[in-house]
Design an enzyme around this catalytic site. Structure first.
Site, PDB file in Angstrom:
ATOM      1  N   TYR A  31      58.715  60.481   3.319  1.00 49.20           N
ATOM      2  CA  TYR A  31      59.777  60.844   4.136  1.00 49.20           C
ATOM      3  C   TYR A  31      59.658  60.116   5.463  1.00 49.20           C
ATOM      4  O   TYR A  31      58.711  59.543   5.927  1.00 49.20           O
ATOM      5  CB  TYR A  31      59.901  62.462   4.195  1.00 49.20           C
ATOM      6  CG  TYR A  31      58.890  62.934   5.460  1.00 49.20           C
ATOM      7  CD1 TYR A  31      57.678  63.129   4.792  1.00 49.20           C
ATOM      8  CD2 TYR A  31      59.259  63.465   6.590  1.00 49.20           C
ATOM      9  CE1 TYR A  31      56.764  63.720   5.748  1.00 49.20           C
ATOM     10  CE2 TYR A  31      58.404  63.991   7.502  1.00 49.20           C
ATOM     11  CZ  TYR A  31      57.123  64.322   6.943  1.00 49.20           C
ATOM     12  OH  TYR A  31      56.245  64.721   7.778  1.00 49.20           O
ATOM     13  N   LYS A 145      53.416  58.623   4.943  1.00 49.56           N
ATOM     14  CA  LYS A 145      54.161  59.817   5.396  1.00 49.56           C
ATOM     15  C   LYS A 145      54.705  60.567   4.166  1.00 49.56           C
ATOM     16  O   LYS A 145      55.832  60.440   3.635  1.00 49.56           O
ATOM     17  CB  LYS A 145      55.242  59.493   6.426  1.00 49.56           C
ATOM     18  CG  LYS A 145      55.902  60.749   7.141  1.00 49.56           C
ATOM     19  CD  LYS A 145      56.686  60.009   8.395  1.00 49.56           C
ATOM     20  CE  LYS A 145      57.226  61.196   9.118  1.00 49.56           C
ATOM     21  NZ  LYS A 145      56.405  62.311   9.664  1.00 49.56           N
ATOM     22  N   GLU A 188      44.730  63.470  14.748  1.00 50.43           N
ATOM     23  CA  GLU A 188      46.019  63.688  15.332  1.00 50.43           C
ATOM     24  C   GLU A 188      46.402  65.241  15.305  1.00 50.43           C
ATOM     25  O   GLU A 188      45.562  66.099  15.090  1.00 50.43           O
ATOM     26  CB  GLU A 188      47.016  62.877  14.418  1.00 50.43           C
ATOM     27  CG  GLU A 188      46.946  63.301  12.858  1.00 50.43           C
ATOM     28  CD  GLU A 188      47.845  62.561  12.131  1.00 50.43           C
ATOM     29  OE1 GLU A 188      49.028  61.984  12.634  1.00 50.43           O
ATOM     30  OE2 GLU A 188      47.860  62.365  10.783  1.00 50.43           O
ATOM     31  N   LEU A 212      48.791  59.316  10.641  1.00 47.40           N
ATOM     32  CA  LEU A 212      50.322  58.732  10.754  1.00 47.40           C
ATOM     33  C   LEU A 212      50.111  57.752  11.880  1.00 47.40           C
ATOM     34  O   LEU A 212      50.288  58.229  12.868  1.00 47.40           O
ATOM     35  CB  LEU A 212      51.179  59.905  10.865  1.00 47.40           C
ATOM     36  CG  LEU A 212      52.615  59.298  10.499  1.00 47.40           C
ATOM     37  CD1 LEU A 212      52.643  59.009   8.906  1.00 47.40           C
ATOM     38  CD2 LEU A 212      53.788  60.363  11.012  1.00 47.40           C
TER      39      LEU A 212
END
Ligand code: PDD
Length: 293
Positions: A31, A145, A188, A212
């Protein structure tokens, strides 16, 4: 609300997909989330490039050319009510008899897109947000993702359960997850990228397979370079996260926010700091400039 599904625009209540869709059965899909300002998609080329990277990562052919994506996205934005929106774009390997291996021959992928109004983060800009830390127990392809977000869902819920906004993920440096607070390094957030500020310098973790590659992250580093803000991209030890003067969070929906509390303790002064103020101003200026161009 009008959504896009497999070539058609329709009210969300009429949208239907098969229970055998591999997105539903296996989380087999990828996505994107793309912010839209004044009805224009921000950094569209970069988002579509990252989408291609994700599709390549799961060995799924891109169902559309860049030009086709731009057209569909333009139409979806026009259907939206707000000037500022965020687009959710979702592609799965399609519906097929349940089998872990790819359907052979391949089936038509499912393509779904929706747009929501972008909430203004005004109050959070002033106060900053709070975060907790947790061991990063996700897989080793966090650069994809993927829609299979169960680890991120569980990790982000830890923040919500603690009355916080985000969970900062610490990858254990050894096989012993219990040691993550001493030998770990920061990757992250559960749904954002994280920067550390120390002695006037902006520190960012490297874009590798463990995080990401954020589009907002890239914008921040570009802004830092263009404005002579000292910065360094390198692995950040967990001890540096706890010794930070400031912590910043970035994402397409939250832009730039200061993290002012970590695990119940103040970060630096406990208020959004000078680096946050500078980067947020520059980010807003940059956005205006790009949108006017
Ligand atoms: N999430 N890291 C993770 C795990 C994320 O889910 C996101 C964004 C980011 C920030 O990337 P970007 O700046 O390109 O938005 C980093 C989106 C907003 C989401 O899943 O809703």
């Amino acid at each position: 609300m009008t959504i896009y599904l497999n070539g058609e625009f329709m009210p969300i209540a009429e949208a239907k997909i098969s229970v055998l869709d591999r997105g539903f059965i296996f989380g087999d899909g990828v996505y994107e989330v793309i912010p839209v300002y004044s009805r224009r998609a921000f950094r569209l080329a970069e988002h579509l490039q990252r989408l291609q990277h994700s599709l390549d990562g799961i060995r799924l052919a891109n169902p559309h050319s860049h030009g086709e994506w731009a057209t569909i996205i333009g139409q979806l934005i026009a259907h939206g009510e707000a000037q500022d929106q965020y687009l959710y774009l979702h592609i799965t390997r399609g519906a097929a008899k349940r089998d872990h291996a790819f359907p052979n021959p391949p089936v038509k992928p499912t393509v779904f897109m929706m747009s929501s109004p972008l909430p203004p983060p005004a109050a959070l800009l002033q106060s900053g947000v709070s975060a907790v830390t947790a061991p990063d127990n996700r897989w080793l392809r966090c650069d994809i993702k993927a829609i299979s977000l169960l680890p991120n869902v569980l990790l982000r819920q830890m923040a919500v359960d603690a009355g916080c906004t985000e969970t900062i993920l610490i990858r254990p440096g050894s096989n012993n997850e219990r040691l993550f607070m001493t030998d770990g390094f920061m990757t992250e957030g559960a749904a954002s990228n994280i920067f550390v500020v120390k002695d006037g310098k902006l520190l960012a973790p490297p874009k590798d397979n463990l995080m990401l590659p954020g589009i907002t992250y890239d914008v921040i580093l570009e802004i830092a370079a263009a404005n002579n803000i000292p910065h360094e991209v390198r692995r950040i030890a967990v001890t540096e996260v706890f010794a930070a003067d400031e912590l910043l969070l970035t994402s397409s929906t939250k832009e730039v926010l200061a993290i002012t509390q970590l695990d119940g303790k103040p970060v630096g002064s406990g208020k959004p700091g000078a680096m946050f103020a500078r980067l947020n101003n520059l980010y807003q200026e940059y956005k205006q400039k790009v949108m006017r161009a």
